[in-house]
Design an enzyme around this catalytic site. Sequence first.
Site, PDB file in Angstrom:
ATOM      1  N   LYS A  31      -7.911  -1.002  10.911  1.00 54.96           N
ATOM      2  CA  LYS A  31      -7.264  -1.364   9.641  1.00 54.96           C
ATOM      3  C   LYS A  31      -5.995  -0.529   9.475  1.00 54.96           C
ATOM      4  O   LYS A  31      -4.950  -1.018   9.058  1.00 54.96           O
ATOM      5  CB  LYS A  31      -8.235  -1.137   8.480  1.00 54.96           C
ATOM      6  CG  LYS A  31      -7.782  -1.700   7.153  1.00 54.96           C
ATOM      7  CD  LYS A  31      -6.905  -0.775   6.345  1.00 54.96           C
ATOM      8  CE  LYS A  31      -6.580  -1.379   4.981  1.00 54.96           C
ATOM      9  NZ  LYS A  31      -5.646  -0.543   4.215  1.00 54.96           N
ATOM     10  N   HIS A  85      -2.354  10.556  -0.589  1.00 54.51           N
ATOM     11  CA  HIS A  85      -2.636   9.347  -1.376  1.00 54.51           C
ATOM     12  C   HIS A  85      -2.602   9.622  -2.866  1.00 54.51           C
ATOM     13  O   HIS A  85      -2.131   8.815  -3.640  1.00 54.51           O
ATOM     14  CB  HIS A  85      -4.006   8.799  -1.004  1.00 54.51           C
ATOM     15  CG  HIS A  85      -3.944   7.878   0.160  1.00 54.51           C
ATOM     16  ND1 HIS A  85      -4.922   6.973   0.449  1.00 54.51           N
ATOM     17  CD2 HIS A  85      -3.017   7.705   1.119  1.00 54.51           C
ATOM     18  CE1 HIS A  85      -4.599   6.299   1.525  1.00 54.51           C
ATOM     19  NE2 HIS A  85      -3.448   6.744   1.954  1.00 54.51           N
ATOM     20  N   GLU A  93       0.834  -1.211   0.000  1.00 54.52           N
ATOM     21  CA  GLU A  93       0.000   0.000   0.000  1.00 54.52           C
ATOM     22  C   GLU A  93       0.866   1.258   0.000  1.00 54.52           C
ATOM     23  O   GLU A  93       1.707   1.451   0.888  1.00 54.52           O
ATOM     24  CB  GLU A  93      -0.927   0.000   1.219  1.00 54.52           C
ATOM     25  CG  GLU A  93      -1.891   1.178   1.178  1.00 54.52           C
ATOM     26  CD  GLU A  93      -3.005   1.078   2.211  1.00 54.52           C
ATOM     27  OE1 GLU A  93      -3.425  -0.038   2.557  1.00 54.52           O
ATOM     28  OE2 GLU A  93      -3.466   2.141   2.673  1.00 54.52           O
TER      29      GLU A  93
END
Length: 447
Positions: free
Chosen positions: A282, A395, A87
């Site tokens: 998470k 991101h 990720e």
Amino acid sequence: MEKQKTISGFSKLSKRGKIKWIVQNFFKDPEVVAKELKSYWLTNEDQQKIIDGFSENTISNFYLPYGVAPNFLINGKTYVIPMVTEESSVVAAVSKAAKFWMNRGGFKAEILGTKKVGQLHFSWNGEVKKLKAVFEELKAALKADAQSITANMDKRGGGIQEIELVDFTDIEANYYQLRCNFETCDSMGANFINSCLESFGQTLTRFMATHPNFAEAEKEVIIIMAILSNYTPECVVRASVTCPIQDLGKFGEMDAETFAFKFYKAIRIAEIDPYRATTNNKGIFNGIDAVVMATGNDFRAIEAGGHTYAAKDGQYRSLSHCSIKDGVFKFWLDVPLALGTVGGLTSLHPVAKRSLELLGNPSAQNLMEVIGVTGLAQNFAAVRSLVTTGIQKGHMKMHLINILNQLEASEKEIKEAVLYFKDKVVSFSAVREFIELFRKRKMVVEN
Ligand code: MEV
């Protein structure tokens, strides 16, 4: 109807034979795919054999990035933390959090317990008070019979601890279990625990069959199964950070007070709402799993145990907590981590071995501290972004790079695109359009 593609004896084929069958049956371009799969084999054949040995029917390797996060100050000692993750932003974000706390006293980590758990599940139709009456005798027999298994662990200061009889007969007819605690020192201990439990099964069967306390009809026990539990609520690390609110500094336009308030509320929301708790946790496991993977530990076991712990009071909640008291900001995480630094993959996987070396060859407890802190730092980084800029800003830059790589953009194109998309929304089509236009313009200039 399409012909079913099945095969018998696949596992007996050579690696090349397996690839041949796979590519011929499932790919349009068998030769290209076969070549590609083989291109991921390690050139060092001995190392490839070791990797192949971890699993079955292996035909190739699946690569994931191996990154490092420097500047972690944990209990006064600095660490560079190895992380395996696919990720984007995870390693960058955790490194930023590490640096932030490095300047504010660093992270504290404390082991709250190291007990692992195993269960022997059995069915028995008898008078429970008779079993309870001889339970001390049974425990002694269980321990004595398992001595050949426990001798080495005993020498290392570990072994079998409490053994408890749990009676479930009010919800399931004749169902009992022996719930046992183990200390497995620096090993994760799965094999040790399961071997002890299987030995307990044999001992229990013999004990019940031969003990004079039981009537003929009570002599039979049916062993259902013997297996460790991945829920280890007494094998827990607490990771924390704390500082006066004013020392948090400014976050762009946002002052320290506002940041602390919003951060506290964000964690509070994750404590009370399972939807947010799941995402919050998470984020924590983004950090935890990456180090668990890099050190050759079992991330499925860690996840399973962590999520059960998050629901220990009957509702799924945040694993992390925050408090603001007397002008002091405190943020902490309690998480069960059943880890090993010896045995299993930790010493077999060549890169896992290097990860442990990078961490200074830690004990299992020391590794619990490092991994707990990584989870906390990852959570801090995510929630910090969420309550300040939002996460899309960071991101999107990574996302943009991924899209550009997919479009096989050159270094110059990447540089131009990053500049262009600084204040624009990134989407695959927008980036493709930009690159197409850029390439067209370039052609015009060149001609
Ligand atoms: C994304 O992988 C993780 C986050 O969603 C975690 C969180 O929301 O706290 C950013």
